[in-house]
Design a protein around this motif. Structure first.
Motif, PDB file in Angstrom:
ATOM      1  N   GLU A  34       2.430   3.328   8.568  1.00  0.00           N
ATOM      2  CA  GLU A  34       1.764   3.316   7.257  1.00  0.00           C
ATOM      3  C   GLU A  34       2.215   4.485   6.404  1.00  0.00           C
ATOM      4  OE1 GLU A  34      -2.659   3.814   5.234  1.00  0.00           O
ATOM      5  OE2 GLU A  34      -2.503   2.974   7.255  1.00  0.00           O
ATOM      6  N   ARG A  38       4.203   3.998   2.915  1.00  0.00           N
ATOM      7  CA  ARG A  38       3.617   4.549   1.683  1.00  0.00           C
ATOM      8  C   ARG A  38       4.639   5.437   0.955  1.00  0.00           C
ATOM      9  NH1 ARG A  38      -1.648   3.938   0.569  1.00  0.00           N
ATOM     10  NH2 ARG A  38      -3.063   3.233   2.228  1.00  0.00           N
ATOM     11  N   ASN A  41       7.543   3.282  -0.566  1.00  0.00           N
ATOM     12  CA  ASN A  41       7.224   2.480  -1.749  1.00  0.00           C
ATOM     13  C   ASN A  41       6.431   3.234  -2.820  1.00  0.00           C
ATOM     14  OD1 ASN A  41       8.313  -0.139  -0.923  1.00  0.00           O
ATOM     15  ND2 ASN A  41       6.747  -0.091   0.663  1.00  0.00           N
ATOM     16  N   TRP A  43       3.352   4.279  -2.555  1.00  0.00           N
ATOM     17  CA  TRP A  43       2.029   3.659  -2.566  1.00  0.00           C
ATOM     18  C   TRP A  43       0.979   4.732  -2.313  1.00  0.00           C
ATOM     19  CZ3 TRP A  43       3.351  -1.100   0.985  1.00  0.00           C
ATOM     20  CH2 TRP A  43       3.971  -2.090   0.202  1.00  0.00           C
ATOM     21  N   GLN A  46      -4.774   4.409  -3.580  1.00  0.00           N
ATOM     22  CA  GLN A  46      -5.430   3.250  -4.182  1.00  0.00           C
ATOM     23  C   GLN A  46      -4.911   1.933  -3.610  1.00  0.00           C
ATOM     24  OE1 GLN A  46      -3.083   5.017  -5.525  1.00  0.00           O
ATOM     25  NE2 GLN A  46      -1.717   3.831  -6.830  1.00  0.00           N
ATOM     26  N   ILE A  47      -3.776   1.986  -2.908  1.00  0.00           N
ATOM     27  CA  ILE A  47      -3.205   0.809  -2.252  1.00  0.00           C
ATOM     28  C   ILE A  47      -3.755   0.726  -0.832  1.00  0.00           C
ATOM     29  CG2 ILE A  47      -1.098  -0.386  -1.575  1.00  0.00           C
ATOM     30  CD1 ILE A  47      -1.239   0.001  -4.559  1.00  0.00           C
ATOM     31  N   ILE A  49      -3.617  -0.737   2.872  1.00  0.00           N
ATOM     32  CA  ILE A  49      -2.547  -1.232   3.739  1.00  0.00           C
ATOM     33  C   ILE A  49      -3.122  -1.698   5.074  1.00  0.00           C
ATOM     34  CG2 ILE A  49      -0.511  -0.555   5.078  1.00  0.00           C
ATOM     35  CD1 ILE A  49       0.358   1.168   2.799  1.00  0.00           C
ATOM     36  N   ALA A  69      -0.139  -5.182   1.769  1.00  0.00           N
ATOM     37  CA  ALA A  69      -0.602  -4.182   0.798  1.00  0.00           C
ATOM     38  C   ALA A  69      -1.434  -4.883  -0.268  1.00  0.00           C
ATOM     39  CB  ALA A  69       0.584  -3.480   0.152  1.00  0.00           C
ATOM     40  N   ALA A  71      -4.309  -4.160  -3.817  1.00  0.00           N
ATOM     41  CA  ALA A  71      -5.057  -3.313  -4.749  1.00  0.00           C
ATOM     42  C   ALA A  71      -5.812  -4.248  -5.677  1.00  0.00           C
ATOM     43  CB  ALA A  71      -4.124  -2.398  -5.539  1.00  0.00           C
ATOM     44  N   SER A  75      -1.736  -8.395  -4.394  1.00  0.00           N
ATOM     45  CA  SER A  75      -1.366  -8.182  -3.000  1.00  0.00           C
ATOM     46  C   SER A  75       0.103  -8.501  -2.794  1.00  0.00           C
ATOM     47  CB  SER A  75      -2.223  -9.050  -2.072  1.00  0.00           C
ATOM     48  OG  SER A  75      -1.980 -10.426  -2.313  1.00  0.00           O
TER      49      SER A  75
END
Length: 308
Positions: A34, A38, A41, A43, A46-47, A49, A69, A71, A75
């Motif tokens: 993860e 993150r 990307n 991310w 707020q995203i 996973i 993923a 938000a 997705s």
């Protein structure tokens, strides 16, 4: 004695080094993967996973791991290939030379009992994910309806899939539900509704949608009371949910998104000038390969209503 002492010193040094050395990271550790994804990307927190458990892949020496993923209502899913020792990650698609390069998408596209027009058994199948409130979908729909059968009277069949973007379009879901209610009553009338709702798009609101639909069906082979009950009860919601789930499995993130024999086209790539070139190519390609389209023998499907 000296040899024993030397061995003890070496053992102590090895143990000290092991204690000081950082633990070896593994992409099979979900927290590690993860954090890596993150960063990859950009991310932020707020995203949300979620990482699936590894499963066997078609790539020797690697396991397949899917990362989800999200938000809000947006997705996206992405598949990574992790080496057996957890040290290497591959990002991308794996192709089998003996198979259609879009087999993965073809396997996820289910067209049985979906609104369609064109020729059953056509060598080229188009599946479009669309939103009745989306202005770009309106333009794509007009181009397809005006050009597809006129240019390819026997070579193409098109299927329509609902993907209402509820986070930005307040009446898209209700329009999709109504369209499916009409389709259940009279499959041919769906395309009248399809053309009408896009033309009426700028006049429709969440408040007047129902009354405009009931006005539209007057004089058509549709029972308005049955239609109203279907709309009010949201009887076709499971069908919309199934279509949305399918779009997520395919990684569809925008409307309209078009698949031509499994090949995904979005935005300008789906504009008629570009789309027709892809169709021409597929028509020629399928004359010899026959690994897509409705005449490929790849799938046994239920018959679905057609309007030519």
């Amino acid at each position: 004695m000296f040899r024993t002492l030397a061995s003890a010193i070496l053992l102590a040094a090895a143990l000290w080094s092991a204690e000081k050395a950082p633990a070896r990271k593994s992409a099979f550790d979900k927290a590690t993967l993860e954090a890596y994804v993150r960063h990859l990307n950009v991310w932020g927190p707020q995203i949300k996973i979620q990482i699936d458990n590894p499963k066997p892949s078609s790539l020797p020496g690697f396991e397949e791991v899917t990362v989800h993923a999200s938000a809000g209502n947006a997705s996206a899913d992405e598949t990574f290939y992790v080496s057996k020792d957890g040290q290497k990650i591959l990002r991308g698609n794996v192709f089998e030379v003996a198979q259609n390069p879009f087999k993965s998408q073809l396997d996820k596209l289910h067209t049985d009992l979906q609104p369609s027009f064109g020729t059953p058994g056509a060598p080229v199948v188009i599946v479009i994910f669309s939103d009745f409130e989306c202005p770009y979908c309106k333009e794509e729909a007009k181009a397809l309806r005006a050009n597809l059968l006129a240019t390819y009277p026997k070579e193409v069949r098109l299927y329509f899939k609902d993907l209402p973007l509820t986070q930005i379009h307040p009446w898209a879901l209700q329009a999709a539900l109504a369209g499916r209610c009409i389709f259940k009553q009279n499959p041919g009338a769906f395309w009248d509704y399809h053309d009408w709702i896009y033309e009426a798009q700028t006049d429709v609101t969440a408040d007047n949608l129902k009354s405009k639909i009931l006005e539209f069906v007057k004089g058509k082979e549709i029972d308005p009371l049955q239609l109203e009950r279907c709309m009010d009860s949201k009887a076709t919601q499971p069908e919309i949910d199934k279509s949305v789930a399918e779009s997520k499995a395919l990684g569809v993130a925008a409307t309209p998104t078009v698949f031509v024999n499994g090949r995904q086209l979005v935005g300008q790539a789906a504009a008629w000038a570009n789309l027709s070139q892809v169709i021409d190519y597929e028509i020629e390609y399928q004359k010899t390969d026959k690994n897509a389209g409705e005449d490929c023998g790849c799938e046994v499907k239920l018959p679905s209503p057609t309007l030519n």
